[in-house]
Design an enzyme around this catalytic site. Structure first.
Site, mmCIF file in Angstrom:
data_model
loop_
_atom_site.group_PDB
_atom_site.id
_atom_site.type_symbol
_atom_site.label_atom_id
_atom_site.label_comp_id
_atom_site.label_asym_id
_atom_site.label_seq_id
_atom_site.Cartn_x
_atom_site.Cartn_y
_atom_site.Cartn_z
ATOM 1 N N SER A 240 -0.946 -5.800 4.600
ATOM 2 C CA SER A 240 0.462 -6.124 4.849
ATOM 3 C C SER A 240 1.306 -4.917 4.478
ATOM 4 O O SER A 240 0.946 -4.144 3.589
ATOM 5 C CB SER A 240 0.894 -7.325 4.007
ATOM 6 O OG SER A 240 2.293 -7.514 4.055
ATOM 7 N N TYR B 282 1.189 -11.318 -4.405
ATOM 8 C CA TYR B 282 0.848 -11.029 -3.015
ATOM 9 C C TYR B 282 0.863 -9.525 -2.751
ATOM 10 O O TYR B 282 -0.074 -8.969 -2.170
ATOM 11 C CB TYR B 282 1.837 -11.741 -2.087
ATOM 12 C CG TYR B 282 1.582 -11.507 -0.620
ATOM 13 C CD1 TYR B 282 0.572 -12.202 0.049
ATOM 14 C CD2 TYR B 282 2.349 -10.601 0.111
ATOM 15 C CE1 TYR B 282 0.334 -11.997 1.398
ATOM 16 C CE2 TYR B 282 2.114 -10.387 1.456
ATOM 17 C CZ TYR B 282 1.111 -11.084 2.095
ATOM 18 O OH TYR B 282 0.874 -10.869 3.434
#
Length: 258
Positions: free
Chosen positions: A143, A156
């Site tokens: 990501s 995350y």
């Protein structure tokens, strides 16, 4: 292996029951790849498989929690009759949306178990066959959040940065064996996960949903989120680049540059 490096091969896609995994599975299947859909929920996998039933290369489902060593070992045994030469490690969870000091240790551990340990376990299980055949591709879905700050999302962000490091190092370990390892790092992808994030941000700040969405999207050069279909197309493009390994492909509409 065919001239375009894709058609006729078999791909194992984790987290394939919805979202990016589903989109990647569709893109690969349309390119003539036999797709094995892996995930934790049989019903979701069967739904996606139903969408791909008419694909000439075929489709198969496999229920597996990729964060669990025993489950991954069982998956490898169950797929011993398949020539998996493409591994797409897409399974992941968003984790808590809170300040770091309010994140519980078990929440932190869960994010890393799914987002990082799952990648390690899948590579550990399926790389040996690729090495033996001196050919194969691994795509790890990371990501842009692993490369830039994302407030209130420390578990995350840290997990995706770990995936980037894992990818680069693994590429150097297996490159001499003809195996390519690359990262695909999407930015915000239009869909339920981002809708959840915008709702939470609106509640936290007092903004409207539309304002929260615009504040986030305005960081991208294209002034929009990318789509699931664009992520699928990017995964396919990576497979068609035989000289590329250890790379991180940014697909954020220009968000990482701002």
């Amino acid at each position: 292996m065919t001239a375009d490096r894709v058609a006729g091969r078999t791909a194992l896609v984790t987290g394939a029951g919805n979202g990016l995994g589903r989109a990647i599975a569709h893109a690969l299947s349309a390119a003539g790849v036999r797709v094995i859909l892996a995930g934790r929920t049989a019903a979701k996998l069967e739904q996606v498989a139903g969408e791909l039933r008419d694909a000439p290369a075929g489709v198969r489902t496999a229920v597996c929690d990729t964060a669990q060593p025993g489950a991954v070992d069982a998956l490898r045994r169950d797929l011993s009759d398949e020539d998996v030469s493409i591994l797409v490690n897409n399974a992941g969870i968003a984790g808590p949306v809170r300040e770091l000091v309010d994140v519980e240790p078990d929440e932190w551990d869960e994010v890393f178990a799914v987002n990082v340990r799952g990648v390690y376990l899948m590579c550990r299980a399926f790389l040996p066959a690729m090495i033996a055949h001196r050919a194969g591709d691994v795509i790890n879905v990371a990501s842009v959040s692993g490369k830039r700050p994302l407030a209130r999302r420390t578990p995350y962000t840290a997990s995706k940065m770990a995936v980037l490091g894992l990818t680069l190092t693994l590429a150097h370990e297996v490159g001499e064996h003809g195996v390519l390892v690359n990262c695909l790092s999407p930015g915000p992808v239009a869909g339920p996960r981002m809708e959840r994030n915008f709702r939470l941000e609106a509640e936290r700040t007092g903004m409207t949903y539309a304002e929260a969405e615009q504040a986030f999207v305005s960081r991208a050069a294209l002034q929009r989120m990318v789509t699931e279909e664009e992520v699928g197309a990017a995964a396919l493009a990576i497979l068609r680049m035989p000289g590329m390994t250890g790379a991180d492909i940014d697909l954020s509409g220009g968000m990482i540059g701002r």
